[in-house]
Design an enzyme around this catalytic site. Structure first.
Site, PDB file in Angstrom:
ATOM      1  N   CYS A  53     -10.032   5.217   1.772  1.00  0.00           N
ATOM      2  CA  CYS A  53      -8.044   4.819   2.185  1.00  0.00           C
ATOM      3  C   CYS A  53      -8.339   4.535   2.262  1.00  0.00           C
ATOM      4  O   CYS A  53      -8.566   2.744   1.888  1.00  0.00           O
ATOM      5  CB  CYS A  53      -8.521   5.578   4.178  1.00  0.00           C
ATOM      6  SG  CYS A  53      -8.663   3.907   5.136  1.00  0.00           S
ATOM      7  N   CYS A  97       7.268 -11.102  -2.866  1.00  0.00           N
ATOM      8  CA  CYS A  97       7.996 -11.718  -4.363  1.00  0.00           C
ATOM      9  C   CYS A  97       9.687 -12.280  -3.799  1.00  0.00           C
ATOM     10  O   CYS A  97       9.765 -13.195  -4.226  1.00  0.00           O
ATOM     11  CB  CYS A  97       8.837 -10.280  -4.976  1.00  0.00           C
ATOM     12  SG  CYS A  97       7.867  -8.640  -4.731  1.00  0.00           S
TER      13      CYS A  97
HETATM   14 ZN   LIG Z   1     -11.043   4.253   4.888  1.00  0.00          ZN
END
Ligand SMILES: [Zn+2]
Length: 275
Positions: free
Chosen positions: A179, A195
């Site tokens: 993940c 940015c």
């Molecule tokens: Zn994870």
């Protein structure tokens, strides 16, 4: 994909509109119908969200939910190509919805002008077939990742600042998928870059945002091989790509067993914003 509602057969106009997809043996009528029955959640209607939303809408993803609390300003227009000069001052999601509806009036576009979090975010993620993270801050990225882990949804993550871009897919329907937190632990030693401070090369977010759309479409149709388990890094100054293999962290506090010792992000890894 499981959960995508079957739709009535496409009419003649739809067969024409999507004919260049349908011609591809990997997509065909079946793949296009999957897109028409799919729901994509796109968080962020800025530099990455602009091209991503344009391709998702034009490609015929039947339901798109756009979330962004911000309004369009003049500094956005250099790269956020879903917004027009006359959109300055409008909420980005409303401006984007207007553009997308002009390109493809057949799809349903929901505009949520909020910084989504908590239960609201969880409900949105739960209702989506794919989640595209086009946000510009760690707090939201981690919240989106947690919800995608909780509801086992595929997450397409992108970032870009200066000339540096990155994209990764976390197909959290798969138990072996890492993940976002495995890669960039919360409170880890990574530098958040915006940015607004650092600047961003306009087509960089176009490249990364378009790739996010490509990965989302592939995930929705179940075709090809997605970027799960890989992080692609682009240096747009030399136009060189690096591919980094990602592994699930068994100690990850979000997707792993539990008590996690914090893992450091890869050496010199900087995390760009969304442009
Ligand atoms: Zn994870």
């Amino acid at each position: 994909m499981a959960g995508i509602t079957p739709l009535p057969a496409m009419d003649d106009d739809q067969l024409l509109r999507y004919s260049r997809h349908i011609l591809l043996p990997e997509i065909g009528i079946d793949g296009q119908e999957k897109l028409l029955g799919a729901h994509a959640l796109l968080i962020g209607a800025g530099g990455l969200g602009a091209p991503a939303s344009l391709y998702l809408a034009a490609s015929g993803v039947g339901r798109i939910t756009l979330c962004d609390h911000d309004a369009v300003d003049l500094t956005n227009l250099q790269r956020q190509i879903v917004h027009f000069t006359e959109s300055i001052g409008r909420k980005k999601v409303d401006s984007a919805r207007t553009t997308l509806a002009r390109i493809n009036p057949e799809i349903s576009i929901e505009a949520i002008a909020e910084r989504v979090a908590g239960l609201r975010l969880e409900q949105l993620v739960q209702s989506a077939d794919v989640v595209v993270d086009a946000t510009d801050n760690f707090a939201t990225r981690h919240a989106v990742n947690r919800a995608c882990v909780k509801f086992a949804k595929p997450l397409v993550s992108g970032a870009g600042v200066r000339f540096d871009g990155q994209i990764a897919v976390f197909d959290l329907r798969r138990r072996d998928s890492p993940c976002y937190h495995c890669l960039f632990p919360e409170n880890g030693d990574v530098e958040e870059m915006r940015c607004a401070v650092m600047g961003v090369f306009a087509p960089l977010v176009g490249i990364i945002g378009s790739m996010q759309a490509a990965e989302a479409l592939k995930l929705l149709m179940g075709i090809g091989r997605d970027l799960t388990g890989r992080l692609l890094l682009l240096d747009a100054l030399t136009m060189e790509w690096r591919s980094v293999r990602l592994k699930k962290d068994p100690q990850c506090a979000v997707c792993g067993g539990g008590d996690s010792e914090q893992r450091q992000a890869p050496e010199s890894c900087e995390v760009p914003g969304n442009g």
